[in-house]
Write a protein that holds these residues in place. Structure first.
Motif, PDB file in Angstrom:
ATOM      1  N   GLY A 101       0.778  -1.238   0.000  1.00 49.31           N
ATOM      2  CA  GLY A 101       0.000   0.000   0.000  1.00 49.31           C
ATOM      3  C   GLY A 101       0.804   1.278   0.000  1.00 49.31           C
ATOM      4  O   GLY A 101       0.216   2.365  -0.076  1.00 49.31           O
ATOM      5  N   THR A 102       2.128   1.199   0.059  1.00 55.03           N
ATOM      6  CA  THR A 102       2.948   2.406   0.015  1.00 55.03           C
ATOM      7  C   THR A 102       3.153   2.840  -1.431  1.00 55.03           C
ATOM      8  O   THR A 102       3.240   2.005  -2.335  1.00 55.03           O
ATOM      9  N   PRO A 103       3.245   4.155  -1.670  1.00 51.71           N
ATOM     10  CA  PRO A 103       3.403   4.635  -3.051  1.00 51.71           C
ATOM     11  C   PRO A 103       4.724   4.180  -3.665  1.00 51.71           C
ATOM     12  O   PRO A 103       5.773   4.232  -3.019  1.00 51.71           O
ATOM     13  N   GLN A 104       4.664   3.735  -4.909  1.00 52.33           N
ATOM     14  CA  GLN A 104       5.857   3.316  -5.635  1.00 52.33           C
ATOM     15  C   GLN A 104       6.382   4.451  -6.515  1.00 52.33           C
ATOM     16  O   GLN A 104       7.551   4.785  -6.494  1.00 52.33           O
ATOM     17  N   ASN A 105       5.516   5.037  -7.285  1.00 54.25           N
ATOM     18  CA  ASN A 105       5.859   6.219  -8.074  1.00 54.25           C
ATOM     19  C   ASN A 105       4.572   6.939  -8.433  1.00 54.25           C
ATOM     20  O   ASN A 105       3.484   6.346  -8.390  1.00 54.25           O
ATOM     21  N   TYR A 106       4.702   8.213  -8.791  1.00 56.65           N
ATOM     22  CA  TYR A 106       3.516   8.991  -9.151  1.00 56.65           C
ATOM     23  C   TYR A 106       3.863   9.955 -10.281  1.00 56.65           C
ATOM     24  O   TYR A 106       4.999  10.416 -10.412  1.00 56.65           O
ATOM     25  N   THR A 107       2.848  10.228 -11.103  1.00 60.36           N
ATOM     26  CA  THR A 107       3.027  11.008 -12.314  1.00 60.36           C
ATOM     27  C   THR A 107       1.879  11.998 -12.479  1.00 60.36           C
ATOM     28  O   THR A 107       0.714  11.639 -12.266  1.00 60.36           O
ATOM     29  N   ALA A 108       2.217  13.234 -12.822  1.00 54.90           N
ATOM     30  CA  ALA A 108       1.214  14.258 -13.093  1.00 54.90           C
ATOM     31  C   ALA A 108       1.182  14.544 -14.584  1.00 54.90           C
ATOM     32  O   ALA A 108       2.223  14.836 -15.195  1.00 54.90           O
ATOM     33  N   LYS A 109       0.007  14.463 -15.175  1.00 60.38           N
ATOM     34  CA  LYS A 109      -0.179  14.793 -16.578  1.00 60.38           C
ATOM     35  C   LYS A 109      -0.849  16.156 -16.659  1.00 60.38           C
ATOM     36  O   LYS A 109      -1.953  16.342 -16.163  1.00 60.38           O
ATOM     37  N   VAL A 110      -0.141  17.106 -17.254  1.00 56.37           N
ATOM     38  CA  VAL A 110      -0.635  18.475 -17.294  1.00 56.37           C
ATOM     39  C   VAL A 110      -0.614  18.993 -18.725  1.00 56.37           C
ATOM     40  O   VAL A 110       0.074  18.443 -19.601  1.00 56.37           O
ATOM     41  N   THR A 111      -1.367  20.054 -18.950  1.00 59.43           N
ATOM     42  CA  THR A 111      -1.289  20.802 -20.208  1.00 59.43           C
ATOM     43  C   THR A 111      -0.948  22.245 -19.853  1.00 59.43           C
ATOM     44  O   THR A 111      -1.509  22.824 -18.916  1.00 59.43           O
ATOM     45  N   ILE A 112      -0.021  22.808 -20.599  1.00 59.92           N
ATOM     46  CA  ILE A 112       0.405  24.189 -20.396  1.00 59.92           C
ATOM     47  C   ILE A 112       0.200  24.923 -21.713  1.00 59.92           C
ATOM     48  O   ILE A 112       0.908  24.675 -22.687  1.00 59.92           O
ATOM     49  N   GLY A 113      -0.792  25.776 -21.747  1.00 58.01           N
ATOM     50  CA  GLY A 113      -1.113  26.468 -22.988  1.00 58.01           C
ATOM     51  C   GLY A 113      -1.524  25.523 -24.094  1.00 58.01           C
ATOM     52  O   GLY A 113      -1.244  25.774 -25.265  1.00 58.01           O
ATOM     53  N   GLY A 114      -2.162  24.418 -23.716  1.00 56.36           N
ATOM     54  CA  GLY A 114      -2.606  23.449 -24.704  1.00 56.36           C
ATOM     55  C   GLY A 114      -1.594  22.385 -25.039  1.00 56.36           C
ATOM     56  O   GLY A 114      -1.911  21.415 -25.741  1.00 56.36           O
ATOM     57  N   ARG A 115      -0.356  22.511 -24.554  1.00 51.12           N
ATOM     58  CA  ARG A 115       0.684  21.515 -24.806  1.00 51.12           C
ATOM     59  C   ARG A 115       0.774  20.555 -23.637  1.00 51.12           C
ATOM     60  O   ARG A 115       0.781  20.978 -22.476  1.00 51.12           O
ATOM     61  N   GLU A 116       0.891  19.267 -23.916  1.00 47.40           N
ATOM     62  CA  GLU A 116       0.947  18.257 -22.868  1.00 47.40           C
ATOM     63  C   GLU A 116       2.358  18.120 -22.301  1.00 47.40           C
ATOM     64  O   GLU A 116       3.350  18.277 -23.002  1.00 47.40           O
ATOM     65  N   ALA A 117       2.409  17.821 -21.012  1.00 44.11           N
ATOM     66  CA  ALA A 117       3.682  17.575 -20.344  1.00 44.11           C
ATOM     67  C   ALA A 117       3.448  16.577 -19.224  1.00 44.11           C
ATOM     68  O   ALA A 117       2.352  16.501 -18.657  1.00 44.11           O
ATOM     69  N   ILE A 118       4.461  15.784 -18.925  1.00 44.16           N
ATOM     70  CA  ILE A 118       4.387  14.793 -17.857  1.00 44.16           C
ATOM     71  C   ILE A 118       5.448  15.124 -16.818  1.00 44.16           C
ATOM     72  O   ILE A 118       6.630  15.294 -17.142  1.00 44.16           O
ATOM     73  N   LEU A 119       5.031  15.228 -15.574  1.00 49.45           N
ATOM     74  CA  LEU A 119       5.936  15.541 -14.468  1.00 49.45           C
ATOM     75  C   LEU A 119       6.109  14.318 -13.584  1.00 49.45           C
ATOM     76  O   LEU A 119       5.137  13.684 -13.177  1.00 49.45           O
ATOM     77  N   LYS A 120       7.351  14.001 -13.271  1.00 49.99           N
ATOM     78  CA  LYS A 120       7.681  12.940 -12.331  1.00 49.99           C
ATOM     79  C   LYS A 120       8.662  13.482 -11.302  1.00 49.99           C
ATOM     80  O   LYS A 120       9.248  14.552 -11.483  1.00 49.99           O
ATOM     81  N   VAL A 121       8.848  12.740 -10.226  1.00 46.77           N
ATOM     82  CA  VAL A 121       9.795  13.162  -9.203  1.00 46.77           C
ATOM     83  C   VAL A 121      11.193  13.235  -9.807  1.00 46.77           C
ATOM     84  O   VAL A 121      11.653  12.283 -10.459  1.00 46.77           O
ATOM     85  N   ASN A 122      11.857  14.378  -9.619  1.00 51.80           N
ATOM     86  CA  ASN A 122      13.207  14.622 -10.140  1.00 51.80           C
ATOM     87  C   ASN A 122      13.272  14.632 -11.667  1.00 51.80           C
ATOM     88  O   ASN A 122      14.363  14.510 -12.244  1.00 51.80           O
ATOM     89  N   HIS A 123      12.137  14.771 -12.321  1.00 48.66           N
ATOM     90  CA  HIS A 123      12.077  14.907 -13.775  1.00 48.66           C
ATOM     91  C   HIS A 123      11.233  16.136 -14.104  1.00 48.66           C
ATOM     92  O   HIS A 123      10.050  16.036 -14.428  1.00 48.66           O
ATOM     93  N   PRO A 124      11.837  17.330 -14.011  1.00 41.98           N
ATOM     94  CA  PRO A 124      11.065  18.563 -14.211  1.00 41.98           C
ATOM     95  C   PRO A 124      10.756  18.809 -15.682  1.00 41.98           C
ATOM     96  O   PRO A 124      11.339  18.204 -16.589  1.00 41.98           O
TER      97      PRO A 124
END
Length: 283
Positions: free
Chosen positions: A190-213
Motif C-alpha cells: 500500500g505504500t506509493p511506488q511512483n507517481y506522475t502528473a499529466k498536465v497541459t500548459i497552454g494546450g501543450r501536454e507535459a508529464i511531471l515525475k519526481v526529479n524529472h522537471p
C-alpha cells in the motif's frame, strides 16, 4: 613561507567567519542578488589576477596558492558538511558556509592563474578540470542569490497560473496550467511506488515525475513537489507543483561538463610516472 604563518592568517579569516555565523546567522542572499553578485565575483577574480601578475611572491598570493591551503580548505569543507548533516535544519546560507566557499573560490582562482602561466604537459586537461571547477563553484555560489522558488496548487481540471513563495510573493506562468490526471502506483503493502502528473500548459501536454522537471524556459523549470495522500486504490485530486528559477544554471552546467571532459582526458592520457630520483611529474 612557514606553515605557521599560513595557519595564522587562515585562522583569523575563519574566526571572522565564526563570529559572523554566531552574530548574524544567515547571509542575506537578497542583498547579493544580481548585479551585486556578478560585481563581487568579477572583483574577486580580478584581485587574484592582479596579485598573480604584479606580486606573485607576495604573502597573500603565496597563501592563496599554497598546497597547504588546498588541504586545509578541503578539510574544513568536509567537516562543515559533516556537521551540517547532523543538524536538524541545516542552512546553506550561513555565513560560515558562504565564507568557506569564498575561500575555496579565491584559492582555486590562484591555482588556475598560476597553473596556466607555466609550461606543463597536458595543459588542456588541467584547464578543463580546474577552470571547469572554478566556473561551477563560482556561478553556483553567485547564482544562489538569484535562485527563487514558488509553489502552486493544481487541482484536476481547473486552470491555474499563479504561484507563491514562502513570503507570499507571487509569480505567474506565461500560460495557464491544467492538471489533467494524477496517477499513483502502489507496492503490494500500500505504500506509493511512483507517481506522475499529466498536465497541459497552454494546450501543450507535459508529464511531471519526481526529479524529472518540465522546462518552461531557459531559466525556469516546473517540478512535482507533493500530492494529496489518499488510501491505496484512490487517485489524488490535486498535487503541489514547484516553480524554480535559476538564471545561472547553464553556466554551472558548462563548468560541470568541462570537468567531465577533463576527467576523460585524464583517464585516456594517464598520469605520468614520477621521476626516479624524487622529481615531480608534470601533469
Amino acid at each position: 613561507m612557514k606553515k605557521a604563518v599560513l595557519y595564522k592568517w587562515w585562522g583569523i579569516y575563519f574566526a571572522i567567519a565564526l563570529v559572523c555565523r554566531l552574530a548574524f546567522g544567515e547571509c542575506p542572499a537578497a542583498f547579493f542578488a544580481f548585479p551585486v553578485n556578478a560585481a563581487l565575483l568579477f572583483a574577486g577574480m580580478a584581485g587574484v589576477w592582479v596579485l598573480h601578475k604584479e606580486k606573485p611572491q607576495s604573502l597573500p598570493f603565496k597563501i592563496l596558492s599554497s598546497p597547504d591551503t588546498t588541504f586545509l580548505l578541503l578539510g574544513i569543507t568536509f567537516v562543515t558538511c559533516v556537521v551540517m548533516g547532523f543538524e536538524l535544519s541545516p542552512s546553506t546560507a550561513s555565513w560560515w558556509l558562504v565564507m568557506t566557499l569564498v575561500a575555496m573560490l579565491l584559492h582555486l582562482s590562484a591555482v588556475v592563474f598560476r597553473g596556466l602561466a607555466v609550461k606543463r604537459r597536458h595543459k588542456l586537461r588541467f584547464a578543463l578540470i580546474h577552470v571547469g571547477l572554478l566556473v561551477a563553484l563560482g556561478t553556483g555560489l553567485a547564482g544562489s542569490a538569484d535562485t527563487r522558488e514558488w509553489r502552486m496548487l493544481a487541482v484536476v481540471g481547473e486552470p491555474v497560473q499563479q504561484a507563491f513563495d514562502a513570503r507570499g510573493g507571487r509569480a505567474s506562468l506565461d500560460e495557464p496550467l491544467v492538471l489533467q490526471a494524477f496517477d499513483v502506483d502502489y507496492y503490494p503493502d500500500g505504500t506509493p511506488q511512483n507517481y506522475t502528473a499529466k498536465v497541459t500548459i497552454g494546450g501543450r501536454e507535459a508529464i511531471l515525475k519526481v526529479n524529472h522537471p518540465h522546462g518552461l524556459s531557459w531559466s525556469k523549470d516546473l517540478y512535482l513537489a507533493d500530492y494529496e495522500h489518499v488510501p491505496a486504490g484512490m487517485q489524488p485530486r490535486y498535487c503541489v507543483l514547484q516553480l524554480v528559477e535559476e538564471p545561472w544554471k547553464w553556466f554551472m552546467w558548462i563548468g560541470i561538463w568541462m570537468m567531465i571532459a577533463g576527467s576523460l582526458l585524464l583517464f585516456v592520457q594517464g598520469v605520468p610516472a614520477l621521476q626516479k630520483k624524487g622529481g615531480d611529474a608534470t601533469v
